[in-house]
Scaffold this active site. Structure first.
Site, PDB file in Angstrom:
ATOM      1  N   LYS A 119      56.997  32.803  62.493  1.00  0.00           N
ATOM      2  CA  LYS A 119      57.599  33.996  63.110  1.00  0.00           C
ATOM      3  C   LYS A 119      58.762  34.512  62.253  1.00  0.00           C
ATOM      4  O   LYS A 119      58.806  35.694  61.904  1.00  0.00           O
ATOM      5  CB  LYS A 119      58.116  33.641  64.512  1.00  0.00           C
ATOM      6  CG  LYS A 119      59.068  34.672  65.091  1.00  0.00           C
ATOM      7  CD  LYS A 119      59.630  34.257  66.423  1.00  0.00           C
ATOM      8  CE  LYS A 119      60.785  33.293  66.395  1.00  0.00           C
ATOM      9  NZ  LYS A 119      62.120  33.881  66.232  1.00  0.00           N
ATOM     10  N   ASN A 120      59.699  33.630  61.906  1.00  0.00           N
ATOM     11  CA  ASN A 120      60.917  34.123  61.252  1.00  0.00           C
ATOM     12  C   ASN A 120      60.665  34.607  59.823  1.00  0.00           C
ATOM     13  O   ASN A 120      61.243  35.606  59.392  1.00  0.00           O
ATOM     14  CB  ASN A 120      62.017  33.057  61.286  1.00  0.00           C
ATOM     15  CG  ASN A 120      62.599  32.916  62.692  1.00  0.00           C
ATOM     16  OD1 ASN A 120      62.354  33.767  63.556  1.00  0.00           O
ATOM     17  ND2 ASN A 120      63.348  31.860  62.933  1.00  0.00           N
TER      18      ASN A 120
ATOM     19  N   ARG B 183      76.779  34.831  67.162  1.00  0.00           N
ATOM     20  CA  ARG B 183      75.858  35.469  66.219  1.00  0.00           C
ATOM     21  C   ARG B 183      76.464  36.694  65.499  1.00  0.00           C
ATOM     22  O   ARG B 183      75.970  37.818  65.590  1.00  0.00           O
ATOM     23  CB  ARG B 183      74.533  35.810  66.913  1.00  0.00           C
ATOM     24  CG  ARG B 183      73.967  34.619  67.663  1.00  0.00           C
ATOM     25  CD  ARG B 183      72.543  34.772  68.048  1.00  0.00           C
ATOM     26  NE  ARG B 183      71.643  34.443  66.952  1.00  0.00           N
ATOM     27  CZ  ARG B 183      70.325  34.520  67.043  1.00  0.00           C
ATOM     28  NH1 ARG B 183      69.758  34.925  68.144  1.00  0.00           N
ATOM     29  NH2 ARG B 183      69.560  34.208  66.015  1.00  0.00           N
TER      30      ARG B 183
ATOM     31  N   ARG C 129      57.922  34.883  72.874  1.00  0.00           N
ATOM     32  CA  ARG C 129      58.611  35.460  71.709  1.00  0.00           C
ATOM     33  C   ARG C 129      58.202  34.753  70.430  1.00  0.00           C
ATOM     34  O   ARG C 129      58.220  35.365  69.361  1.00  0.00           O
ATOM     35  CB  ARG C 129      60.132  35.285  71.843  1.00  0.00           C
ATOM     36  CG  ARG C 129      60.765  36.157  72.871  1.00  0.00           C
ATOM     37  CD  ARG C 129      62.260  35.955  72.857  1.00  0.00           C
ATOM     38  NE  ARG C 129      62.819  36.717  71.754  1.00  0.00           N
ATOM     39  CZ  ARG C 129      63.995  37.319  71.787  1.00  0.00           C
ATOM     40  NH1 ARG C 129      64.751  37.222  72.859  1.00  0.00           N
ATOM     41  NH2 ARG C 129      64.434  37.991  70.753  1.00  0.00           N
TER      42      ARG C 129
ATOM     43  N   ASP D 161      67.036  24.845  65.523  1.00  0.00           N
ATOM     44  CA  ASP D 161      65.914  25.327  66.341  1.00  0.00           C
ATOM     45  C   ASP D 161      65.042  24.182  66.869  1.00  0.00           C
ATOM     46  O   ASP D 161      64.127  24.424  67.665  1.00  0.00           O
ATOM     47  CB  ASP D 161      65.043  26.308  65.532  1.00  0.00           C
ATOM     48  CG  ASP D 161      65.774  27.611  65.231  1.00  0.00           C
ATOM     49  OD1 ASP D 161      66.768  27.908  65.914  1.00  0.00           O
ATOM     50  OD2 ASP D 161      65.351  28.319  64.305  1.00  0.00           O
TER      51      ASP D 161
ATOM     52  N   CYS E  57      68.127  35.754  71.136  1.00  0.00           N
ATOM     53  CA  CYS E  57      68.460  34.731  72.128  1.00  0.00           C
ATOM     54  C   CYS E  57      69.977  34.571  72.251  1.00  0.00           C
ATOM     55  O   CYS E  57      70.698  34.651  71.253  1.00  0.00           O
ATOM     56  CB  CYS E  57      67.829  33.401  71.727  1.00  0.00           C
ATOM     57  SG  CYS E  57      66.046  33.366  71.968  1.00  0.00           S
TER      58      CYS E  57
HETATM   59  N1  EPU Z   1      77.265  33.277  60.966  1.00  0.00           N
HETATM   60  C1  EPU Z   1      78.525  33.695  60.634  1.00  0.00           C
HETATM   61  N2  EPU Z   1      78.668  34.928  60.076  1.00  0.00           N
HETATM   62  C2  EPU Z   1      77.600  35.746  59.828  1.00  0.00           C
HETATM   63  C3  EPU Z   1      76.313  35.300  60.185  1.00  0.00           C
HETATM   64  C4  EPU Z   1      76.178  34.061  60.753  1.00  0.00           C
HETATM   65  O1  EPU Z   1      79.505  32.978  60.831  1.00  0.00           O
HETATM   66  O2  EPU Z   1      77.816  36.852  59.320  1.00  0.00           O
HETATM   67  C5  EPU Z   1      77.086  31.957  61.613  1.00  0.00           C
HETATM   68  C6  EPU Z   1      76.543  32.098  63.032  1.00  0.00           C
HETATM   69  O3  EPU Z   1      77.582  32.275  63.966  1.00  0.00           O
HETATM   70  C7  EPU Z   1      75.827  30.783  63.219  1.00  0.00           C
HETATM   71  C8  EPU Z   1      75.341  30.430  61.801  1.00  0.00           C
HETATM   72  O4  EPU Z   1      76.088  31.232  60.919  1.00  0.00           O
HETATM   73  O5  EPU Z   1      76.776  29.824  63.595  1.00  0.00           O
HETATM   74  C9  EPU Z   1      73.857  30.658  61.586  1.00  0.00           C
HETATM   75  O6  EPU Z   1      73.573  32.035  61.751  1.00  0.00           O
HETATM   76  P1  EPU Z   1      72.480  32.763  60.881  1.00  0.00           P
HETATM   77  O7  EPU Z   1      72.981  34.118  60.538  1.00  0.00           O
HETATM   78  O8  EPU Z   1      72.029  31.873  59.772  1.00  0.00           O
HETATM   79  O9  EPU Z   1      71.301  32.908  61.936  1.00  0.00           O
HETATM   80  P2  EPU Z   1      70.303  34.113  62.008  1.00  0.00           P
HETATM   81  O10 EPU Z   1      69.978  34.553  60.642  1.00  0.00           O
HETATM   82  O11 EPU Z   1      70.777  35.090  62.997  1.00  0.00           O
HETATM   83  C10 EPU Z   1      68.093  32.699  61.874  1.00  0.00           C
HETATM   84  C11 EPU Z   1      66.906  32.512  62.765  1.00  0.00           C
HETATM   85  C12 EPU Z   1      67.293  31.681  63.977  1.00  0.00           C
HETATM   86  C13 EPU Z   1      67.860  30.342  63.507  1.00  0.00           C
HETATM   87  C14 EPU Z   1      69.030  30.582  62.524  1.00  0.00           C
HETATM   88  C15 EPU Z   1      69.583  29.298  61.948  1.00  0.00           C
HETATM   89  C16 EPU Z   1      65.664  34.569  62.406  1.00  0.00           C
HETATM   90  C17 EPU Z   1      65.194  35.862  62.949  1.00  0.00           C
HETATM   91  N3  EPU Z   1      66.435  33.833  63.212  1.00  0.00           N
HETATM   92  O12 EPU Z   1      69.038  33.405  62.678  1.00  0.00           O
HETATM   93  O13 EPU Z   1      66.092  31.449  64.705  1.00  0.00           O
HETATM   94  O14 EPU Z   1      68.343  29.619  64.609  1.00  0.00           O
HETATM   95  O15 EPU Z   1      68.589  31.434  61.463  1.00  0.00           O
HETATM   96  O16 EPU Z   1      68.592  28.580  61.303  1.00  0.00           O
HETATM   97  O17 EPU Z   1      65.320  34.203  61.292  1.00  0.00           O
HETATM   98  C18 EPU Z   1      64.771  30.997  66.586  1.00  0.00           C
HETATM   99  O18 EPU Z   1      63.760  31.178  65.884  1.00  0.00           O
HETATM  100  O19 EPU Z   1      64.708  30.507  67.745  1.00  0.00           O
HETATM  101  C19 EPU Z   1      66.090  31.345  66.057  1.00  0.00           C
HETATM  102  C20 EPU Z   1      67.154  31.492  66.837  1.00  0.00           C
END
Ligand code: EPU
Length: 428
Positions: free
Chosen positions: A23-24, A122, A398, A306, A117
Site C-alpha cells: 500500500k505505502n 504527524r 484502508r 506499523d 490514522c
Molecule cells: N516527523 C517529524 N517531522 C516531519 C515528519 C515526521 O518530526 O516533518 C516525525 C513524526 O512525528 C513521526 C516520525 O517522524 O514521529 C515518522 O513520521 P513519518 O513522516 O516518517 O511518517 P509518514 O511518512 O507520515 C509513513 C507511513 C506510515 C508509517 C510511517 C513510519 C505512508 C503513507 N505512511 O508515514 O504508515 O507508520 O511512515 O514508518 O507511507 C500505516 O501504513 O499504517 C502507516 C501509518
C-alpha cells in the site's frame, strides 16, 4: 455502513498466505506519475481504500485512471487542476506525496492538509523545509499548504527527522530540479527503495538507494511514464508472520522479502517462534511457551512501528513481562483498550507499555481506532477463545487487501456482518 468482523477464535491456522502489493509504496508510485506526461502502468497495487482515495486525488487533478486485470493505468497527460481540496486530501496521509511532484512539474500546488490514522502529531515540516531549500516558496496555514516555484534547484538537505513520506516527496521534487541534490539523514524504508527503483526506470538518476545519503541528479525536465510492479507489502507480511508465531501450525507467508524483515524475525525468534526461510517464503510455527522480550520501534532498519500493535498481542501471551517502547508515534497504543477487554494485562506509561503475559485471551466485542490497531485486534481474536466482534473494519479496508478470504483459507472462522449499530455492545 457500520459493520464488524466476527471471529470464532482459539483454533490454529495452517496453510499458505500470499501477500499483496505494498500500500505505502503504491501510494508513492501513484504520486510519481505526476512527474511524467503519459500513461503509466502500475502492477500489483492492492485495491484497498487508501489506494482508491489516492486515485480520486489524481482524478481530481485531471489524471485518467483505469484498473484493468489488476493493473492501474494512470494517464497524467492533461492535468487540469493543481489543487486538492479537503474532501479528498483529508482522507489519507499520502495526499501530501502530491506536493513535491506538482511543484516540481507545474510550479504550483495547493493541498488541504493530509488526513490519515490518528496515531500522533504527524508534522510535515521536513517536507516544507526541504522544498524551500530546493527553491519553492511554501505557505502553511492551519488548513492548507500552498507552494510556488519557477524552477527548483539542486541543494544539500539534512533531514532532522528521517520522515518516510518527507524523503519520498523530496526525492521526487529533486528529480525535476536543475542540478544535484544530496539528502542526508534520509529515511531508508524499503518503500523508498521501491520508489527510487521506479524513478530510475522513469529516467531519473539517483544514487544511494537504501542508504541515508541519497544523491539525485536533476535534469530539469519531466520523466517518462513507467511500467512497474510494486513490491510486496511488508507490513501485511509482518502481520501474518506474527499471527503464525501465535497460532501457526504451520503458516507459510509467501511474498516476504526477508532482508526487509530482519528486525521482526529476530524478535519472533527471541520469543521462541520456529521460523524457516526459503527464498521469499517464510514458514512460522507457534511456540507453546513464548518467552517475553522487549521491543523499541524505530525508523528502518529498526522494529517497524506499523507492526508494534500486532506484536503486543504476541507479548500478551508470553510467559513473563515484556516492555514495548513506541519511539516513533506518541499515540500508538490504542489497541491496548481492546486487548485488555480480551483479558490482556497491559499498563501504559507515556511511550512505554508493560505487558504481563497471560495463558490465553478471551473473545470480546472490541473496536479498532486505526489501521494497525484494528489488525492487531483481528490477530488477537484469532488466538482468543470464543467469539469476538471487531468494529472499525473500515480501517482494515484502508490497508489489507482481501484479509478475510486470506484468513479463511488458513482455517480462520471469520465473517463480516454489515449494518451493526456501532453503539450497541454485543454480549459474548
Ligand atoms: N516527523 C517529524 N517531522 C516531519 C515528519 C515526521 O518530526 O516533518 C516525525 C513524526 O512525528 C513521526 C516520525 O517522524 O514521529 C515518522 O513520521 P513519518 O513522516 O516518517 O511518517 P509518514 O511518512 O507520515 C509513513 C507511513 C506510515 C508509517 C510511517 C513510519 C505512508 C503513507 N505512511 O508515514 O504508515 O507508520 O511512515 O514508518 O507511507 C500505516 O501504513 O499504517 C502507516 C501509518
Amino acid at each position: 455502513m457500520t459493520g464488524a468482523i466476527v471471529i470464532q477464535g482459539g483454533y490454529d491456522v495452517a496453510g499458505d498466505i500470499h501477500v499483496s502489493g505494498s500500500k505505502n509504496a503504491g501510494l508513492a508510485l501513484m504520486a510519481a506519475t505526476v512527474l511524467a506526461c503519459g500513461n503509466s502502468t502500475l502492477q500489483g497495487v492492492p485495491p484497498v481504500s487508501d489506494i482508491h482515495n489516492m486515485a480520486r486525488n489524481l482524478q481530481y487533478l485531471g489524471a485518467s485512471i483505469k484498473r484493468l486485470d489488476g493493473n492501474l493505468h494512470i494517464d497524467t497527460t492533461r492535468l487540469i487542476s493543481l489543487h486538492v481540496p479537503d474532501r479528498l486530501a483529508g482522507r489519507l496521509r499520502a495526499s501530501i506525496l502530491l506536493l513535491g511532484p506538482l511543484v516540481a512539474r507545474y510550479g504550483y500546488a495547493k493541498l488541504s492538509l493530509p488526513g490519515g490514522c490518528t496515531i500522533g502529531d504527524r508534522p510535515i515540516e521536513e517536507h516544507v523545509r526541504g522544498l524551500e531549500a530546493l527553491g519553492a516558496r511554501v505557505k502553511l496555514t492551519n488548513d492548507y499548504l500552498e507552494a510556488h516555484a519557477t524552477q527548483l534547484h539542486g541543494t544539500s538537505l539534512h533531514l532532522q527527522t528521517p520522515s518516510v513520506t518527507g524523503t519520498m516527496n523530496l526525492i521526487m521534487a529533486a528529480c525535476l530540479a536543475h542540478g544535484t541534490t544530496h539528502i542526508h539523514n534520509a529515511a531508508r524504508e524499503p518503500d523508498i527503495v521501491d520508489l527510487i527503483l521506479c524513478l530510475i526506470k522513469m529516467g531519473a538518476q539517483i544514487q544511494g538507494a537504501g542508504s541515508d545519503h541519497l544523491i539525485i541528479f536533476g535534469h530539469g525536465r519531466p520523466l517518462s511514464p513507467y511500467q512497474y510492479k510494486v513490491m510486496e507489502d511488508r507490513i501485511e507480511a509482518g502481520t501474518f508472520l506474527i499471527l503464525g508465531a501465535i497460532s501457526g501450525n504451520s503458516l507459510t507467508v509467501h511474498g516476504c522479502q526477508t532482508e526487509y524483515h530482519t528486525a521482526l524475525i529476530t524478535k519472533l525468534r527471541a520469543v521462541g517462534a520456529i521460523i524457516d526461510v526459503s527464498g521469499n517464503s517464510v514458514t512460522v510455527c507457534k511456540t507453546k511457551k513464548p518467552s517475553p522480550t522487549d521491543i523499541q520501534t524505530g525508523p528502518y532498519p529498526g522494529f517497524p512501528t506499523d507492526l508494534q500493535p500486532q506484536m503486543m498481542v504476541l507479548l500478551s501471551l508470553a510467559q513473563g513481562i515484556s516492555e514495548i517502547t513506541e519511539a516513533v508515534y506518541e499515540n500508538r497504543f490504542s489497541q491496548a483498550v481492546g486487548l485488555r477487554a480480551m483479558g490482556a494485562n497491559i499498563e501504559i506509561c507515556g511511550q512505554i507499555a508493560t505487558i504481563s503475559g497471560i495463558p490465553s485471551l478471551s473473545g470480546a466485542d472490541v473496536s479498532g481506532s486505526d489501521l494497525r490497531a484494528t489488525a492487531s485486534l483481528v490477530v488477537a481474536a484469532i488466538a482468543a477463545r470464543g467469539t469476538s466482534f471487531i468494529r472499525g473494519v473500515e480501517y482494515i479496508d484502508r490497508g489489507y487487501h482481501d484479509m478475510e478470504r486470506k484468513l479463511q483459507n488458513v482455517g480462520v472462522k471469520i465473517t463480516r456482518v454489515h449494518g451493526l449499530d456501532s453503539t450497541k455492545k454485543i454480549e459474548i
